[in-house]
Design a protein around this motif. Structure first.
Motif, mmCIF file in Angstrom:
data_model
loop_
_atom_site.group_PDB
_atom_site.id
_atom_site.type_symbol
_atom_site.label_atom_id
_atom_site.label_comp_id
_atom_site.label_asym_id
_atom_site.label_seq_id
_atom_site.Cartn_x
_atom_site.Cartn_y
_atom_site.Cartn_z
ATOM 1 N N ASN A 132 -18.065 2.236 -2.662
ATOM 2 C CA ASN A 132 -18.474 2.382 -4.070
ATOM 3 C C ASN A 132 -17.796 1.359 -4.983
ATOM 4 O O ASN A 132 -17.397 1.673 -6.100
ATOM 5 C CB ASN A 132 -18.188 3.789 -4.588
ATOM 6 N N GLY A 133 -17.613 0.149 -4.493
ATOM 7 C CA GLY A 133 -17.003 -0.899 -5.303
ATOM 8 C C GLY A 133 -15.497 -0.806 -5.431
ATOM 9 O O GLY A 133 -14.887 -1.597 -6.147
ATOM 10 N N LEU A 134 -14.873 0.150 -4.762
ATOM 11 C CA LEU A 134 -13.417 0.322 -4.804
ATOM 12 C C LEU A 134 -12.813 -0.037 -3.451
ATOM 13 O O LEU A 134 -13.454 0.124 -2.418
ATOM 14 C CB LEU A 134 -13.055 1.768 -5.151
ATOM 15 N N GLU A 135 -11.575 -0.507 -3.481
ATOM 16 C CA GLU A 135 -10.886 -0.832 -2.236
ATOM 17 C C GLU A 135 -9.924 0.287 -1.862
ATOM 18 O O GLU A 135 -9.226 0.840 -2.715
ATOM 19 C CB GLU A 135 -10.125 -2.148 -2.363
ATOM 20 N N PHE A 136 -9.899 0.593 -0.572
ATOM 21 C CA PHE A 136 -9.027 1.617 -0.010
ATOM 22 C C PHE A 136 -8.265 1.010 1.161
ATOM 23 O O PHE A 136 -8.750 0.104 1.829
ATOM 24 C CB PHE A 136 -9.849 2.808 0.503
ATOM 25 N N GLU A 137 -7.088 1.554 1.417
ATOM 26 C CA GLU A 137 -6.288 1.128 2.565
ATOM 27 C C GLU A 137 -6.206 2.278 3.553
ATOM 28 O O GLU A 137 -6.004 3.429 3.164
ATOM 29 C CB GLU A 137 -4.885 0.746 2.116
ATOM 30 N N VAL A 138 -6.358 1.969 4.826
ATOM 31 C CA VAL A 138 -6.241 2.982 5.875
ATOM 32 C C VAL A 138 -4.767 3.324 6.035
ATOM 33 O O VAL A 138 -3.940 2.452 6.297
ATOM 34 C CB VAL A 138 -6.834 2.478 7.210
ATOM 35 N N THR A 139 -4.426 4.608 5.844
ATOM 36 C CA THR A 139 -3.031 5.033 5.969
ATOM 37 C C THR A 139 -2.755 5.777 7.272
ATOM 38 O O THR A 139 -1.623 5.803 7.739
ATOM 39 C CB THR A 139 -2.614 5.922 4.785
ATOM 40 N N GLU A 140 -3.775 6.384 7.852
ATOM 41 C CA GLU A 140 -3.618 7.120 9.113
ATOM 42 C C GLU A 140 -4.995 7.302 9.723
ATOM 43 O O GLU A 140 -6.003 7.336 9.018
ATOM 44 C CB GLU A 140 -2.970 8.477 8.862
ATOM 45 N N MET A 141 -5.049 7.417 11.029
ATOM 46 C CA MET A 141 -6.323 7.701 11.685
ATOM 47 C C MET A 141 -6.108 8.473 12.973
ATOM 48 O O MET A 141 -5.080 8.330 13.629
ATOM 49 C CB MET A 141 -7.126 6.424 11.938
ATOM 50 N N THR A 142 -7.069 9.309 13.268
ATOM 51 C CA THR A 142 -7.068 10.072 14.507
ATOM 52 C C THR A 142 -8.335 9.702 15.258
ATOM 53 O O THR A 142 -9.429 9.778 14.695
ATOM 54 C CB THR A 142 -7.043 11.582 14.221
ATOM 55 N N TYR A 159 -10.959 10.222 18.357
ATOM 56 C CA TYR A 159 -11.510 11.144 19.343
ATOM 57 C C TYR A 159 -12.533 10.380 20.168
ATOM 58 O O TYR A 159 -12.868 9.237 19.855
ATOM 59 C CB TYR A 159 -12.174 12.341 18.650
ATOM 60 N N ASP A 160 -13.047 10.996 21.220
ATOM 61 C CA ASP A 160 -14.030 10.323 22.064
ATOM 62 C C ASP A 160 -15.285 9.934 21.293
ATOM 63 O O ASP A 160 -15.828 8.849 21.486
ATOM 64 C CB ASP A 160 -14.429 11.206 23.250
ATOM 65 N N ASN A 161 -15.759 10.830 20.425
ATOM 66 C CA ASN A 161 -17.041 10.618 19.766
ATOM 67 C C ASN A 161 -16.947 10.211 18.303
ATOM 68 O O ASN A 161 -17.953 9.855 17.707
ATOM 69 C CB ASN A 161 -17.897 11.883 19.859
ATOM 70 N N HIS A 162 -15.759 10.296 17.686
ATOM 71 C CA HIS A 162 -15.652 9.923 16.279
ATOM 72 C C HIS A 162 -14.208 9.626 15.901
ATOM 73 O O HIS A 162 -13.289 9.924 16.657
ATOM 74 C CB HIS A 162 -16.225 11.029 15.379
ATOM 75 N N TYR A 163 -14.045 9.019 14.722
ATOM 76 C CA TYR A 163 -12.736 8.772 14.139
ATOM 77 C C TYR A 163 -12.616 9.603 12.872
ATOM 78 O O TYR A 163 -13.592 9.795 12.150
ATOM 79 C CB TYR A 163 -12.564 7.313 13.730
ATOM 80 N N GLU A 164 -11.417 10.077 12.585
ATOM 81 C CA GLU A 164 -11.090 10.682 11.306
ATOM 82 C C GLU A 164 -10.029 9.784 10.675
ATOM 83 O O GLU A 164 -8.933 9.645 11.201
ATOM 84 C CB GLU A 164 -10.579 12.108 11.480
ATOM 85 N N VAL A 165 -10.399 9.152 9.569
ATOM 86 C CA VAL A 165 -9.581 8.115 8.958
ATOM 87 C C VAL A 165 -9.125 8.575 7.579
ATOM 88 O O VAL A 165 -9.937 9.004 6.769
ATOM 89 C CB VAL A 165 -10.387 6.801 8.842
ATOM 90 N N LEU A 166 -7.826 8.500 7.326
ATOM 91 C CA LEU A 166 -7.279 8.847 6.013
ATOM 92 C C LEU A 166 -7.076 7.549 5.237
ATOM 93 O O LEU A 166 -6.473 6.594 5.749
ATOM 94 C CB LEU A 166 -5.957 9.585 6.159
ATOM 95 N N ILE A 167 -7.586 7.515 3.996
ATOM 96 C CA ILE A 167 -7.517 6.307 3.185
ATOM 97 C C ILE A 167 -6.959 6.633 1.804
ATOM 98 O O ILE A 167 -7.031 7.755 1.352
ATOM 99 C CB ILE A 167 -8.901 5.628 3.057
ATOM 100 N N LYS A 168 -6.380 5.598 1.167
ATOM 101 C CA LYS A 168 -5.898 5.758 -0.214
ATOM 102 C C LYS A 168 -6.437 4.602 -1.045
ATOM 103 O O LYS A 168 -6.639 3.491 -0.554
ATOM 104 C CB LYS A 168 -4.373 5.790 -0.274
#
Length: 105
Positions: free
Chosen positions: A81-91, A93-102
């Motif tokens: 949405n026109g904003l920049e985020f940085e990946v702070t943590e990620m988990t 899995y075999d079928n998907h990623y769960e990514v925490l961003i700030k």
């Protein structure tokens, strides 16, 4: 998992053509941003939820669900949405990623 949003991984890569020359007539190559799109689902998230659900203490503003993608790494920059985020943590899995961003800007 419904992936309805388009996000972009922003990487700085060296340009193929020189932008000029230095004082010794050597070509100067600048870094240019390259945006790689990927589909994901984004939801608001907090540091407190990250600590209780994932056991990590990181700054978080959103959580992203997406298909596995090797370009997503800790400290990667993601545009949404026109904003920049940085990946702070990620988990991963075999079928998907769960990514925490700030938000960074």
């Amino acid at each position: 998992m419904r992936l309805t949003k388009t996000l972009y991984i922003v990487e700085n890569i060296q340009s193929d053509t020189p932008s000029g020359v230095d004082e010794f007539d050597r070509p100067i190559y600048e870094d240019v941003p390259r945006k790689t799109p990927f589909l994901a689902e984004v939801e608001p998230f907090s540091s407190r939820l990250a600590e209780s659900q994932y056991g990590v203490s990181v700054e978080v503003s959103n959580r992203v669900f997406c298909l596995p993608n090797d370009k997503i790494r800790i400290q990667s920059i993601i545009e949404y949405n026109g904003l920049e985020f940085e990946v702070t943590e990620m988990t991963t899995y075999d079928n998907h990623y769960e990514v925490l961003i700030k938000k960074v800007k």
